[in-house]
Scaffold this active site. Structure first.
Site, short mmCIF file in Angstrom:
data_model
loop_
_atom_site.label_atom_id
_atom_site.label_comp_id
_atom_site.label_asym_id
_atom_site.label_seq_id
_atom_site.Cartn_x
_atom_site.Cartn_y
_atom_site.Cartn_z
N ASP A 287 17.26 -33.93 11.34
CA ASP A 287 16.47 -34.18 10.12
C ASP A 287 15.10 -33.51 10.13
OD1 ASP A 287 15.23 -35.71 12.07
OD2 ASP A 287 14.94 -37.45 10.77
N CYS B 31 0.85 -1.19 0.00
CA CYS B 31 0.00 0.00 0.00
C CYS B 31 0.89 1.25 0.00
CB CYS B 31 -0.92 0.01 1.22
SG CYS B 31 -0.01 0.00 2.79
N ASP C 281 20.50 -35.14 17.01
CA ASP C 281 19.11 -35.34 17.36
C ASP C 281 18.90 -36.85 17.44
OD1 ASP C 281 16.23 -34.82 17.61
OD2 ASP C 281 16.14 -35.66 15.58
N CYS D 66 46.38 -16.81 -13.39
CA CYS D 66 46.95 -16.95 -12.05
C CYS D 66 46.01 -16.32 -11.02
CB CYS D 66 48.33 -16.30 -11.97
SG CYS D 66 48.29 -14.53 -12.29
N ASP E 249 14.89 -29.06 14.12
CA ASP E 249 16.35 -29.06 14.22
C ASP E 249 16.98 -27.88 13.46
OD1 ASP E 249 16.40 -31.49 15.66
OD2 ASP E 249 16.18 -32.62 13.79
N CYS F 206 3.24 1.60 2.90
CA CYS F 206 4.50 0.85 2.75
C CYS F 206 5.51 1.66 1.95
CB CYS F 206 4.25 -0.49 2.07
SG CYS F 206 3.15 -1.61 2.96
#
Length: 817
Positions: free
Chosen positions: A705, A29, A503, A96, A709, A32
């Site tokens: 996983d 808007c 975990d 190089c 975590d 913003c």
């Protein structure tokens, strides 16, 4: 000071050198827009701000040089996002470390560039820029202004790049052969001296042969050296051009000023052989560097070009690019799976070794996922497509490996600092050598020859290649065994880990319940207890029901029907099996039935103390009867014990961090040999545990996983995610294990240590070579020809040393060091 534009019809004009465009997302808007304008107006040096809501662009005018980073920080501090865009460029002409450093500086100087990393080994530049502030044409122009060639790498452009590299290699080989053919006659005089013969060619023939080598085959050194000088820097090409030109010029001078009938000692063979050796070294180096990309090429070769679509019962072979999500694809035995998908028909073993490193085929049945690039074994599969193109797992793996190989390790910063002053320092040493020999010895000819040796022996190539080649080979070898390393920083840090926090659920354990104990009451046998309990769970989809049925199938029991099945909220399930009314429930169900555990009370308490879930089987009748107890638990992975032992053998302390109760945590820790445990840890507090370990002076890796975590993975020095878990965990980690095998954690550390060792070896030899070679040349103990051979050998030896990593395999438990 600010101007607001909110209609999309007003196109922004091209930015002037003091203007900066930013793409800003999140604005909804006019309010913003005002917040963004206000935030940008406070950026130092900004004289005007124009924000367009419709196009989501912000235009800033600066009094001096635009500061894109400060502007982006201001946008994000205001609660919005400054969009970034990534570019990958192919860069040609770098020889190089000082070359790659100059290209990197040229790119980083552009106002809209947030970061640029240039890799000498891959001849690529990876640029992160603020969207709208810079485009690929400006990036290419900046590289070309620095004296090098550049082209934008697009999706699918790897093959064209590979073909171009092969063409350059063939052309360089031709130049090497021509240079060698022209230089060999010039060496005739040196060879004749060994046999007491005079095979020296006339001076004018030497001049012609040497000039062809010097100014045709050696023209590349003049061009690159001149570009470096124009950019106010130096590189290896400049050293070669200066050194060979001095040798050629001295020879021409001696030839023209020689007395009639006198053949002076000329140095045409030095300049020609020098260029030949340098060209040979560059060709060998390019060949070796090509082998470092073998891992990427092997991954790309996994992608099938066609797929067999099934539509209306008809199978049609089409290019894989035409497959869309949801399309059914038929995969015959022995074929590669062309897309990521889910099996809807058929079953069989699938070889996923090139993706996960798992040597044994994985059985697939309807509902199981398959990954593009894997090989179907012995069954016909029909796969419903879930991902194609750049969204497939294989494409993501390729991008991750490419990203790791293109990234810059922290140790490379030392090399960059050294390379920035290396060439000027060598030029200074050569000038001092020339002056010293001329003034002290009074021999200008010897002074020039010695200075040429100094210019030629100095080689910044080996310094620039030591780190990126080792990283390329190390990450490629790791990827072949199911270890994906996101960036060079993670690879470098992993070698120093002193503690790894795991975990528990899904990482060290299987992550799903299994029947661990069957305790029958007096008068009941275990077979009957299992048969009735499994039959009662026939109609349930609860994880515990699956565990019971799996145990019954493993025992060879046929499924029995259950009638009157019903779920009892908070207590369990009930039903009738073979005319017997049964209930399987918790301790509350036992109490409501008016029963006592009796002899089972003590073992039940012991099982509960280890974190087991208990279910009691009750026969409901005129007189309720307790038939027995079934205990469920998350079992430890078979590979977890070996994994923990391997970490201990590496000198790394294993730690368990889990949200489960202390009973379950201690039980698993005892089975695995883990001495330090953090239990009953809330998901948000796992990162705090990592911080605690780091506060003790440990370098910490975190293995997990799940979504819970992710914060801990990000907080650790090195986050290690299981690909069998969530995408959030993978994105938060620096290392991803493509199969749920905790032994790969020790493998990750081992490949990091070996790669880091190769980096140190390469840098040591590169530094030692120059530290020893330059004084030898300056003291007159090294001829220009030998100096050229040694310089070519140094670069090749560094790359070949890194290539020995290609044979790396994860260590067996007894081999872990």
């Amino acid at each position: 000071m600010t101007t607001t534009q909110q209609d999309s019809g007003k196109a922004t004009a091209a930015a002037s050198p003091t203007d900066l465009d930013l793409a800003v997302s999140g604005m909804t808007c006019a309010s913003c827009v005002r917040r963004v304008e206000k935030a940008l107006g406070r950026v130092p040096g900004v004289t005007a701000v124009s924000v367009n809501l419709a196009t989501e662009r912000a235009r800033l005018s600066f009094a001096g040089s635009p500061d894109a980073k400060a502007a982006a920080d201001a946008v994000e501090a205001a609660g919005f996002h400054a969009e970034r865009r990534e570019f990958d460029l192919s860069v040609t002409g770098m020889t190089c470390a000082s070359c790659s450093g100059r290209v990197e500086k040229a790119l980083n100087r552009l106002a809209g560039v947030e970061s640029a990393a240039v890799n000498l080994a891959t001849e690529r530049a990876h640029v992160v820029a603020f969207a709208g502030s810079v485009d690929s044409a400006e990036l290419i122009a900046a590289v070309e202004k620095a004296g090098y060639g550049a082209a934008l790498l697009t999706q699918g452009g790897e093959q064209a790049e590979e073909e171009a590299r092969a063409d350059r290699s063939r052309r360089e080989l031709h130049h090497v052969l021509i240079a060698a053919a022209l230089s060999l006659p010039l060496l005739a005089g040196m060879a004749g001296d060994l046999f007491g013969a005079d095979w020296m060619l006339p001076g004018w023939i030497q001049l012609v042969l040497a000039s062809i080598v010097q100014f045709w085959l050696g023209a590349r050194f003049y061009r690159a050296g001149w570009n470096a000088l124009r950019a106010g820097a130096g590189n290896m090409d400049l050293l070669v051009a200066l050194g060979t030109s001095a040798a050629w010029g001295l020879s021409l001078y001696l030839m023209l000023t020689a007395h009639s009938g006198h053949q002076p000692h000329l140095y045409f063979e030095a300049s020609s052989v020098l260029i030949t050796f340098v060209l040979l070294g560059k060709w060998l180096e390019a060949r070796a560097k090509g082998q470092t990309a073998a891992a990427i090429r092997a991954l790309m070769d996994l992608r099938p070009a066609t797929a067999r679509l099934r539509r209306d019962g008809v199978e049609t072979e089409v290019p894989v690019e035409r497959v869309r999500v949801g399309d059914p694809v038929v995969v015959r035995p022995g074929e590669r799976v062309p897309v990521d998908g889910r099996v809807v028909e058929g079953s069989g073993g699938v070889d996923e070794s090139m993706l996960t490193g798992e040597s044994l085929p994985v059985d697939k049945e309807p509902g199981d996922r398959v990954t593009g690039g894997s090989i179907n074994g012995d069954g016909l599969l029909v796969v419903e497509t879930t991902a194609v193109g750049t969204e497939t797992m294989l494409a993501q793996i390729v991008r991750m490996v490419e990203g790791a190989q293109a990234s810059k390790a922290p140790i490379q910063r030392l090399v960059d600092r050294v390379s920035a002053v290396f060439v000027p320092a060598v030029l200074a040493v050569a000038a001092l050598t020339l002056a010293g020999w001329w003034i002290v010895g009074g021999d200008l000819e010897m002074a020039i020859v010695t200075a040429v040796s100094v210019l030629v022996i100095a080689c910044p190539c080996a310094l620039g290649l030591a780190t990126p080649t080792a990283i390329m080979v190390g990450t490629g070898a790791a990827a072949r065994h199911g270890i994906l390393i996101k960036d060079a920083e993670a690879l470098e840090r992993a070698h120093a880990l002193t503690a790894v926090a795991f975990d528990k659920t899904g990482t060290l354990t299987e992550g799903k319940p299994r029947v661990t104990d069957l305790l029958a009451a007096d008068g009941v046998d275990g077979v009957t207890l299992l048969r009735l309990a499994a039959a009662l769970q026939t109609g349930s989809e609860h994880p515990l029901a699956h565990a019971l049925r799996d145990r019954a199938v493993a025992a060879g029991m046929a499924a029995e029907p259950v009638t009157d099945f019903r779920a009892l909220a908070g207590r369990g399930v009930a039903g009738t099996v073979a005319g017997r009314r049964l209930q399987l429930g918790n301790a509350r169900a036992v109490a409501e039935a008016g029963l006592q555990p009796g002899a089972l009370a003590e073992p039940a308490e012991a099982l509960a103390a280890t974190g087991r879930t208990l279910s009691w089987l009750i026969e409901i009748g005129e007189t309720p009867r307790l038939l027995g107890l079934v205990a469920f638990g998350d079992t430890v992975k078979d590979s977890a014990v070996t994994a923990i032992a391997a970490l201990k053998a590496q000198g790394v302390e294993p730690v368990m961090v889990t949200g489960d109760g202390w009973g379950a945590a201690r039980s698993v820790a005892a089975a695995l040999g883990i001495e330090r445990v953090f239990a009953e840890v809330l998901p948000g507090d796992k990162a705090a545990v990592v911080a605690t370990l780091k506060g003790e002076g440990k370098t910490v890796g975190m293995v997990g996983d799940g979504i819970n975590d992710a914060p801990a993975l990000a907080a650790a020095d090195v986050g290690i995610a299981m690909a069998t878990g969530t995408d959030v965990a993978m994105h938060s980690a620096g290392v991803t294990l493509m199969r749920g095998d905790p032994r790969l954690v020790a493998g990750s550390i081992d490949v990091s240590r070996r790669t880091y060792a190769k980096i140190r070896q390469g840098l040591f030899w590169a530094f030692a070579y120059n530290v020893v070679g330059i004084p030898l040349a300056a003291s007159g103990n090294l001829s220009p020809v030998l100096a050229g051979a040694a310089m070519a050998l140094s670069s090749v030896s560094v790359v070949v040393n890194a290539l020995t990593l290609r044979g790396w395999t994860p260590p067996k438990s007894e081999d872990v060091r």
